[in-house]
Each structure stands twice: as structure tokens, then as C-alpha cells.
Design an enzyme around this catalytic site. Structure first.
Site, short mmCIF file in Angstrom:
data_model
loop_
_atom_site.label_atom_id
_atom_site.label_comp_id
_atom_site.label_asym_id
_atom_site.label_seq_id
_atom_site.Cartn_x
_atom_site.Cartn_y
_atom_site.Cartn_z
N CYS A 47 0.86 -1.19 0.00
CA CYS A 47 0.00 0.00 0.00
C CYS A 47 0.90 1.24 0.00
O CYS A 47 2.04 1.19 0.46
CB CYS A 47 -0.90 -0.03 1.24
SG CYS A 47 -1.89 1.45 1.49
N HIS A 48 0.37 2.37 -0.49
CA HIS A 48 1.15 3.60 -0.52
C HIS A 48 1.68 3.97 0.87
O HIS A 48 2.75 4.56 1.01
CB HIS A 48 0.28 4.75 -1.05
CG HIS A 48 0.06 4.70 -2.52
ND1 HIS A 48 -1.16 4.45 -3.08
CD2 HIS A 48 0.92 4.86 -3.56
CE1 HIS A 48 -1.05 4.47 -4.40
NE2 HIS A 48 0.19 4.71 -4.71
N THR A 49 0.92 3.64 1.90
CA THR A 49 1.33 4.01 3.25
C THR A 49 2.60 3.29 3.67
O THR A 49 3.45 3.85 4.36
CB THR A 49 0.20 3.69 4.24
OG1 THR A 49 -0.98 4.32 3.79
CG2 THR A 49 0.53 4.21 5.63
N HIS A 95 0.51 -4.00 5.99
CA HIS A 95 -0.74 -3.97 6.76
C HIS A 95 -1.95 -4.47 5.96
O HIS A 95 -3.01 -4.66 6.53
CB HIS A 95 -1.03 -2.54 7.26
CG HIS A 95 -1.26 -1.55 6.17
ND1 HIS A 95 -0.22 -0.96 5.48
CD2 HIS A 95 -2.39 -1.04 5.65
CE1 HIS A 95 -0.70 -0.13 4.58
NE2 HIS A 95 -2.03 -0.17 4.65
N GLU A 96 -1.79 -4.68 4.67
CA GLU A 96 -2.89 -5.18 3.85
C GLU A 96 -2.60 -6.65 3.57
O GLU A 96 -1.71 -6.97 2.77
CB GLU A 96 -2.98 -4.37 2.55
CG GLU A 96 -4.23 -4.64 1.75
CD GLU A 96 -4.38 -3.66 0.59
OE1 GLU A 96 -4.83 -2.52 0.83
OE2 GLU A 96 -4.02 -4.03 -0.55
N CYS A 125 -12.13 -2.60 19.78
CA CYS A 125 -12.02 -3.30 21.06
C CYS A 125 -13.37 -3.81 21.55
O CYS A 125 -13.45 -4.68 22.40
CB CYS A 125 -11.38 -2.40 22.11
SG CYS A 125 -12.46 -1.03 22.67
N CYS A 128 -14.94 0.39 24.22
CA CYS A 128 -14.83 1.84 24.43
C CYS A 128 -16.08 2.56 23.94
O CYS A 128 -16.97 1.97 23.33
CB CYS A 128 -13.59 2.38 23.73
SG CYS A 128 -13.71 2.42 21.92
N CYS A 131 -16.61 2.26 20.12
CA CYS A 131 -17.03 0.93 19.67
C CYS A 131 -18.47 0.63 20.06
O CYS A 131 -19.18 -0.09 19.35
CB CYS A 131 -16.10 -0.15 20.24
SG CYS A 131 -14.46 -0.17 19.47
N CYS A 140 -12.03 3.55 17.44
CA CYS A 140 -11.73 2.87 18.70
C CYS A 140 -10.66 3.61 19.50
O CYS A 140 -9.60 3.95 18.99
CB CYS A 140 -11.25 1.44 18.41
SG CYS A 140 -10.79 0.51 19.88
N ARG A 144 -7.26 2.63 17.71
CA ARG A 144 -7.23 3.54 16.55
C ARG A 144 -5.82 3.57 15.98
O ARG A 144 -4.84 3.53 16.72
CB ARG A 144 -7.65 4.94 16.98
CG ARG A 144 -7.85 5.91 15.83
CD ARG A 144 -8.27 7.28 16.32
NE ARG A 144 -9.46 7.24 17.17
CZ ARG A 144 -10.10 8.32 17.58
NH1 ARG A 144 -9.67 9.52 17.23
NH2 ARG A 144 -11.16 8.21 18.35
N CYS A 204 -7.72 -3.11 3.59
CA CYS A 204 -7.31 -1.70 3.62
C CYS A 204 -7.95 -0.90 2.50
O CYS A 204 -9.04 -0.39 2.62
CB CYS A 204 -5.78 -1.58 3.58
SG CYS A 204 -5.21 0.15 3.61
N ARG A 401 -2.46 -2.76 -7.28
CA ARG A 401 -2.01 -3.56 -6.14
C ARG A 401 -1.12 -4.70 -6.63
O ARG A 401 -1.47 -5.42 -7.56
CB ARG A 401 -3.20 -4.15 -5.37
CG ARG A 401 -3.87 -3.15 -4.42
CD ARG A 401 -2.91 -2.76 -3.29
NE ARG A 401 -3.54 -1.99 -2.25
CZ ARG A 401 -3.51 -0.67 -2.18
NH1 ARG A 401 -2.91 0.04 -3.12
NH2 ARG A 401 -4.08 -0.04 -1.17
#
Length: 408
Positions: A47-49, A95-96, A125, A128, A131, A140, A144, A204, A401
Site C-alpha cells: 500500500c502507498h502508506t 498492513h494489507e 475493542c 470503548c 465501539c 476505537c 485507533r 485496507c 495492487r
């Protein structure tokens, strides 16, 4: 033989320093602790991130406060809280992804070894205020997204190491490893019949764009939609408009090379702001006889955000912001644009709750109720050993992707 409770040695792509090619290393992955899950990752996508935090290019420096802030020129997949950012290495990015639960830690009751899952960069979670709220979907308080934290919440330590040296985590997922440890609140259990390579991007980019349109903008059948930015998130937003039955889907992007491919995602018309000597919002208002019914902004440019808002029709137009602006950017528009009953909204991860909603999204995909063709988003595929090719594709603007096969 069960590996539960034991340290696992496996391959991981480690970022040792900013901008340098990732190195495939043998890492040790500790067992999951309380409220944690250890997952065998089978597929992950770039991913770009990931590229942004790998590059760590400093674009803004506040000398007075001796504080460095970084703006992500790529990070159009999810909003970030603004933080003073210190580059953190060595680190395992990613993360993806999709995978299978290997073992679970104390207090994990809704997952078991063998479950098929998607790790998610943000969490739920289920306890909270956010949530439990019916009006907040994925903010969250515990889980978060936090791009700066490189350790686990349970004990402030990493689960990765090489010869005793800690290797830091990334957004709680670190999927560029054959095994990773994730907080249970960031794990979505999905149907075992789901093809893990196909549903991987749901964790994602696809949900971020698709959900921004379907869940937040909510165009009605026959309405017009403008999508700003034709990366994976923008094209997912366009897919959402197509699924909703939009009559016209107008794409806005400064890269004309993206236009032809975008037709496959439902785009009907293209506007390149560079081709005009007036603001693009004025162009779109003229094209549509007053403005589009809905717009979705997926670039992070504050000027694009203003244009996306000012191009929607007065009386009922809705603009949804998805991209991430620079820290000091200011959104400026005349108050009459709001008083004329235009609506401005923001969307985080497509307004989906990670644990509650994502399993249902996958089910709808399997039942062909979603209308999404995931194959269109996966344009490249490489074995784990060639993960740096995925970075090359991304940096060259090639494809959407790149699927990375961790067992290959």
C-alpha cells in the site's frame, strides 16, 4: 506438530533504514501474549502508506519547536492523527494482508488456530465509547491507528527479533513477515471459503474507497458522482458509485495515463485540471448543469478537497473527504457554500467496523452481492523474495495492487 507457545523462526522483509531495499531475514516471532493472535500470513499487498513510512521523507520542519512532521504524499488510504514522527527502524512494514491463525494468547475467545483472518490496520475493542456507539463506526479509543508505535500494547515490547535485537512493528500488523502477532481487536475472522489472495485488499484500500461511497456518500440510482484521484482507493470509490447505479461518474486526476484503465471501474468521463484555465469545480458545475450530486476526494490535496466540495450541487450535494492533508493545510470555502445546503463529510476506513463489518463484507463478496471484481485491483504478483519489485512498481506508478505471496 503444534508451535503454540513457542518462538517461531521464519522469513520477514526487514526495513533496516529509510529508503533502502528491504532485506529478507530470518526473524524470531515470540508467542502471542494476552489479547494477541499469532497469524501465518499467506498473502500481503503493498500500500502507498507502507512506501511512505519506508521512505521517511521529511517535508515539513518546524524549527521553532524542533519538531519534525511528515506529510504522506502517498497516504491516501486512511486518515492519520497528526503526530511528531520519528523514523523507526529496523521495522517490519505491511498492513494489507490475509492469513490463518496459528495460535492465540490469553483472553482470546473468539478466534482459534486454523481460522482464516484479515489483519486490519485499525481496531475495534468492542468496549470503548466509540465501539459501543451507534453513531461512531471505527474510532476505537484503544486501537485507533497509530503509525508511530512500534511495540505491542500488552507489555510495550516487540514480538520480532533477530539475534536478540528487537525489530519494530508497524500499525500493529507487520504483514511483511511469514508470521506476525496482532492484537485480537485488529483481526477480522472471515469465511474459510474466501480466496485469501482475492480478499486481501479488503483489509485496507478497497474498503476505504468503496465504503466512502456506499456507506457515507450514498449516491442514489441515476445520480452523478465525481471522484478525485485515481489510485486504488479512488477507483474503489468509483466502483462504489457504479454499484450504487450512478448515471455519470466523473474522474478528476492530473495523470492522463490513468484515464483509460479507469473505464474498467465505471468511470464515464475524465477531467484533468491542467487542461483548464479555471478552477476544476467550475468545469464540473458547467458539465453537470449545477454540480454533481456526490463527490469523493481521495488525493490528500487540500485544493482537491475544496474543489470536491464546491463542485457538488446546492440543496442536496454531499462531498466526502478520504485523503489526508498536510498538517498546516486549511480548508477554505465561503460559508454560503454550506448555507446553500451542501454537506461535507469525512470517512475513515469506509465507515466499516473492522471486526463487526469486514466479515460481512467478505460474505457479500463471496455471494456476489457486493458487485466488486477484486481481480481488477490486483495488477501484479510476486514471490516474497521479490518484494522489492512491488516497491518499484509503486514508485513508478505502475498498476494498482501488487500481491506478494509469502509462501512462494
Amino acid at each position: 506438530m503444534s508451535t503454540a507457545g513457542q518462538v517461531i523462526r521464519c522469513k520477514a522483509a526487514v526495513a533496516w533504514e529509510a529508503g533502502k531495499p528491504l532485506s529478507i531475514e530470518e526473524v524470531e516471532v515470540a508467542p502471542p501474549q494476552k489479547h494477541e493472535v499469532r497469524i501465518k500470513i499467506l498473502f500481503t499487498a503493498l500500500c502507498h502508506t507502507d512506501v511512505y513510512y519506508w521512505e521517511c521523507k521529511v517535508l515539513l520542519f518546524d524549527i521553532m519547536n524542533i519538531t519534525t512532521f511528515i506529510f504522506c504524499k502517498y497516504c491516501h488510504c486512511f486518515p492519520l492523527t497528526w503526530q511528531g514522527y520519528t523514523p523507526l527502524f529496523p521495522r517490519i512494514l505491511g498492513h494489507e494482508a490475509s492469513g490463518i491463525v496459528e495460535s492465540v494468547g490469553e483472553g482470546v475467545n473468539d478466534l482459534k488456530p486454523g481460522d482464516h483472518v484479515l489483519p486490519i490496520f485499525t481496531g475495534e475493542c468492542k468496549e470503548c465509547r466509540h465501539c459501543l456507539s451507534e453513531e461512531s463506526n471505527n474510532m476505537c479509543e484503544l486501537l485507533r491507528i497509530n503509525c508511530d508505535r512500534g511495540v505491542m500494547l500488552a507489555d510495550g515490547k516487540t514480538r520480532f527479533s533477530i539475534n536478540g535485537k528487537p525489530i519494530y512493528h508497524f500499525v500493529g500488523t507487520s504483514t511483511f513477515s511469514q508470521y506476525t502477532v496482532v492484537h485480537v481487536g485488529q483481526v477480522a475472522k472471515i469465511s474459510p471459503t474466501a480466496p485469501l489472495d482475492k480478499v486481501c485488499p479488503i483489509s485496507c484500500g478497497i474498503c476505504t474507497g468503496f465504503g466512502a461511497t456506499v456507506n457515507v456518500a450514498k449516491p442514489k440510482k441515476g445520480q452523478t458522482v465525481a471522484v478525485f484521484g485515481l489510485g486504488a482507493v479512488g477507483l474503489a470509490a468509483a466502483e462504489g458509485a457504479r454499484v450504487c447505479g450512478a448515471s455519470r461518474i466523473i474522474a478528476v486526476d492530473v495523470n492522463p495515463r490513468r484515464f483509460e484503465e479507469a473505464k474498467r471501474f465505471g468511470i464515464t468521463e475524465f477531467v484533468n485540471p491542467k487542461d483548464y484555465d479555471k478552477p476544476v469545480q467550475e468545469v464540473i458545475v458547467e458539465m453537470t448543469g449545477g454540480g454533481v450530486d456526490r463527490s469523493v476526494e481521495c488525493t490528500g490535496s487540500v485544493q482537491a478537497m475544496i474543489s470536491a466540495f464546491e463542485c457538488v450541487h446546492d440543496g442536496w450535494g454531499v462531498c466526502v473527504l478520504v485523503g489526508v492533508p498536510k498538517k498546516d493545510d486549511a480548508f477554505k470555502t465561503h460559508p454560503m457554500n454550506l448555507l446553500s445546503e451542501r454537506t461535507l463529510k469525512g470517512a475513515f476506513y469506509g465507515n466499516y467496523k473492522p471486526r463487526t463489518d469486514i466479515p460481512m463484507v467478505v460474505d457479500k463478496y463471496l455471494n456476489k452481492e457486493l458487485g466488486l471484481d477484486m481481480d481488477k485491483f490486483i495488477t501484479h504478483s510476486v514471490p516474497f523474495a521479490d518484494i522489492n519489485k512491488a516497491f518499484d512498481y509503486m514508485l513508478q506508478g505502475i498498476g494498482l495492487r501488487c500481491m506478494i505471496h509469502l509462501d512462494a
